[in-house]
Design an enzyme around this catalytic site. Sequence first.
Site, mmCIF file in Angstrom:
data_model
loop_
_atom_site.group_PDB
_atom_site.id
_atom_site.type_symbol
_atom_site.label_atom_id
_atom_site.label_comp_id
_atom_site.label_asym_id
_atom_site.label_seq_id
_atom_site.Cartn_x
_atom_site.Cartn_y
_atom_site.Cartn_z
ATOM 1 N N LYS A 1 27.511 42.642 48.170
ATOM 2 C CA LYS A 1 27.638 43.527 47.002
ATOM 3 C C LYS A 1 27.767 42.628 45.767
ATOM 4 O O LYS A 1 28.825 42.109 45.465
ATOM 5 C CB LYS A 1 28.906 44.365 47.167
ATOM 6 C CG LYS A 1 29.067 45.653 46.392
ATOM 7 C CD LYS A 1 28.698 45.691 44.949
ATOM 8 C CE LYS A 1 29.799 45.537 43.938
ATOM 9 N NZ LYS A 1 29.283 45.469 42.565
ATOM 10 N N GLU B 1 44.012 34.335 31.463
ATOM 11 C CA GLU B 1 42.617 33.895 31.504
ATOM 12 C C GLU B 1 41.838 34.667 30.432
ATOM 13 O O GLU B 1 41.667 35.885 30.549
ATOM 14 C CB GLU B 1 42.062 34.200 32.903
ATOM 15 C CG GLU B 1 40.753 33.548 33.182
ATOM 16 C CD GLU B 1 40.205 33.910 34.568
ATOM 17 O OE1 GLU B 1 40.342 35.072 34.985
ATOM 18 O OE2 GLU B 1 39.623 33.026 35.201
ATOM 19 N N CYS C 1 35.821 30.311 35.871
ATOM 20 C CA CYS C 1 37.170 30.297 36.450
ATOM 21 C C CYS C 1 37.780 28.909 36.390
ATOM 22 O O CYS C 1 38.988 28.763 36.257
ATOM 23 C CB CYS C 1 37.109 30.769 37.890
ATOM 24 S SG CYS C 1 35.844 29.909 38.832
ATOM 25 N N GLU D 1 38.507 34.050 45.925
ATOM 26 C CA GLU D 1 38.344 33.024 44.880
ATOM 27 C C GLU D 1 38.602 33.723 43.554
ATOM 28 O O GLU D 1 37.793 34.547 43.120
ATOM 29 C CB GLU D 1 36.912 32.466 44.902
ATOM 30 C CG GLU D 1 36.550 31.719 46.167
ATOM 31 C CD GLU D 1 37.306 30.418 46.311
ATOM 32 O OE1 GLU D 1 37.742 29.855 45.287
ATOM 33 O OE2 GLU D 1 37.490 29.971 47.453
HETATM 34 P P1 NDP Z 1 35.697 41.532 39.039
HETATM 35 O O1 NDP Z 1 36.892 41.366 39.921
HETATM 36 O O2 NDP Z 1 35.712 42.607 38.038
HETATM 37 O O3 NDP Z 1 34.388 41.782 39.910
HETATM 38 C C1 NDP Z 1 33.964 40.903 40.914
HETATM 39 C C2 NDP Z 1 33.154 41.673 41.936
HETATM 40 O O4 NDP Z 1 33.992 42.640 42.552
HETATM 41 C C3 NDP Z 1 31.998 42.457 41.333
HETATM 42 O O5 NDP Z 1 30.940 42.500 42.255
HETATM 43 C C4 NDP Z 1 32.598 43.852 41.142
HETATM 44 O O6 NDP Z 1 31.628 44.876 41.076
HETATM 45 C C5 NDP Z 1 33.433 43.937 42.401
HETATM 46 N N1 NDP Z 1 34.549 44.881 42.334
HETATM 47 C C6 NDP Z 1 35.179 45.376 41.247
HETATM 48 N N2 NDP Z 1 36.161 46.242 41.621
HETATM 49 C C7 NDP Z 1 36.151 46.262 42.979
HETATM 50 C C8 NDP Z 1 36.914 46.951 43.959
HETATM 51 N N3 NDP Z 1 37.887 47.800 43.640
HETATM 52 N N4 NDP Z 1 36.640 46.741 45.258
HETATM 53 C C9 NDP Z 1 35.671 45.882 45.628
HETATM 54 N N5 NDP Z 1 34.888 45.224 44.740
HETATM 55 C C10 NDP Z 1 35.139 45.397 43.434
HETATM 56 O O7 NDP Z 1 35.446 40.112 38.383
HETATM 57 P P2 NDP Z 1 34.290 39.731 37.347
HETATM 58 O O8 NDP Z 1 32.960 40.109 37.861
HETATM 59 O O9 NDP Z 1 34.696 40.214 36.015
HETATM 60 O O10 NDP Z 1 34.317 38.155 37.425
HETATM 61 C C11 NDP Z 1 35.112 37.377 36.607
HETATM 62 C C12 NDP Z 1 36.356 36.916 37.349
HETATM 63 O O11 NDP Z 1 35.971 36.168 38.494
HETATM 64 C C13 NDP Z 1 37.230 36.004 36.534
HETATM 65 O O12 NDP Z 1 38.573 36.367 36.665
HETATM 66 C C14 NDP Z 1 37.018 34.646 37.167
HETATM 67 O O13 NDP Z 1 38.090 33.762 37.039
HETATM 68 C C15 NDP Z 1 36.765 34.992 38.599
HETATM 69 N N6 NDP Z 1 35.993 33.933 39.228
HETATM 70 C C16 NDP Z 1 36.615 33.120 40.130
HETATM 71 C C17 NDP Z 1 35.933 32.058 40.693
HETATM 72 C C18 NDP Z 1 36.569 31.170 41.713
HETATM 73 O O14 NDP Z 1 35.819 30.501 42.410
HETATM 74 N N7 NDP Z 1 37.871 31.110 41.840
HETATM 75 C C19 NDP Z 1 34.558 31.758 40.315
HETATM 76 C C20 NDP Z 1 33.993 32.700 39.376
HETATM 77 C C21 NDP Z 1 34.706 33.745 38.849
HETATM 78 P P3 NDP Z 1 31.092 45.392 39.638
HETATM 79 O O15 NDP Z 1 30.428 44.265 38.991
HETATM 80 O O16 NDP Z 1 30.179 46.491 40.006
HETATM 81 O O17 NDP Z 1 32.312 45.857 38.883
#
Ligand code: NDP
Length: 493
Positions: A174, A384, A283, A249
């Site tokens: 997803k 962040e 991140c 992550e």
């Molecule tokens: P989100 O948590 O909003 O979304 C990440 C993924 O989860 C998307 O595919 C999103 O779908 C999906 N999602 C959202 N809500 C749910 C739920 N309730 N249940 C299951 N899946 C869900 O993060 P962002 O996309 O905004 O990404 C940015 C964040 O990711 C930052 O906080 C960053 O630090 C972190 N990150 C961490 C990394 C690491 O390696 N530690 C690397 C890169 C980013 P949809 O897009 O449809 O909302």
Amino acid sequence: MIEVKSIINGEERKSDQYYYRECPYDNEKIVTKTHIASIEDLKSAIDIAREIFDNDRYNWVSDYKQRDRVLFKIAERIREESQTLVDLLIDEIGMPLRQAKAHVNAAADIFEYYAGFGSKIYGNVKFLPNGDLIQLVKEPVGVVGAITPWNFPLTQSARKIAPAIAVGCTIVWKPASYTSGISYYLAKIIMSSGIPKGVINVVFGPGDKIGSELVKNNKVDKISFTGETTTGKWIMQEASKDLKRVSLELGGKNPFILFKDANLDQAIKGLIYGMFRNAGQACGATARLLVEEEIAEKVENKVVEAIKRLKVGNPRVEDTDVGPLVSKSQENKVLSYIEMGLKEGYKLLVGGNKIRNNGLERGYFIEPTVFSNVDNKSKIAQEEIFGPVLVIIYFKSEDEAITIANDIIYGLTAAIWTNDYRKALRISRRIRAGSIWINDAYTQPAEGLWGGYKQSGIGRELGLQGIEEFVEVKMIYNNINENYLHFKQVYKY
Ligand code: NDP
């Protein structure tokens, strides 16, 4: 405009509900139209992944040579299709051209790294004192639900998909809604690698509908998630209901510790590279500069000079360094943190504004921004921001630098800049973070390791450790001792 559809059991699925993705550097342009999958679509994707895994259909679980060939092919196809992937990265998230090229290569590297692993994963064997033999074998964890973010859409997905394929899992992926186009294109590349249909399925739809159902579904064995810490906490809670395996992550607010004995000019280059890549939407971004107080003014002048040389603009242009933010809501979030910093009275060294000229008014561009002498306890230092905002914090001693670095809920990365190597090693031991760079910043080789301490996550990606996230270890006990001495010790018959 690309039309994006879920791919389930090798077939594209249409829907009568869509969402549209605007281009972040020109919001009058629509980049993708995505067909939103239904819960039934998702369930059929999980069912096929389950069926293939449980029946070892196509010999997917047992034939590692097949899986190794698939991984090599995916890497090759990514390189062949790099121009299209770069174009999509630019249009969907506004990643500047040179960064997009590096990102595509990094994704191919990850698939290449894990290709060949299938034939090299061994367990252990041991004779016990009574002569019996135990075998500890590594097996794939099963059906993996991979949920990925938008900010580095290819590498974040590759870190999950490649090791899961290497060990023989099946996958339901997803991707983030902002990056459905690039994810769809990667999925098509994967499908063209000779992978049997249904081994990997990609399902597009909102996280709180499709993502959450994937997490809840009890036919899924493991969720591998990258995204926000709050989403990660919810996933962990939900996954606990059927004790699904999880790796998470999550976020970071990472220290870049700069001592007066460092090569300052190189250090500033490292800082800028670590901080403003992908407009700070990273991140692992080096978002807290911890600087030895004695050199603070000199360093601040150099940081400002370096930032003034950065080219902010259209990500398609070869020499652009900083592109737009991904969306209006991300822009608003970053501007609200800048306002917070100003209200709290921190000195704004440079930036602070939305850019409304030079043809950038239709995009989400914010000037690279720096606040100086910030209190580590403040919100702009602790939270962040996920945008081009650097905070500078002063320290007086090695101990104080370590305390400040660790005084945060996150523990993803840290950079230490000094010419005193012993000091750097001493500090590396005491910083609670998954990746430490000595005189470097934000370098992530496929051979390395990625993952967080504390609220930056659970589990590790990349390298050998990345494989362990997708295996279960099983003991097979072989009785080769006819006396069954251990039975006799307990029962008299
Ligand atoms: P989100 O948590 O909003 O979304 C990440 C993924 O989860 C998307 O595919 C999103 O779908 C999906 N999602 C959202 N809500 C749910 C739920 N309730 N249940 C299951 N899946 C869900 O993060 P962002 O996309 O905004 O990404 C940015 C964040 O990711 C930052 O906080 C960053 O630090 C972190 N990150 C961490 C990394 C690491 O390696 N530690 C690397 C890169 C980013 P949809 O897009 O449809 O909302």
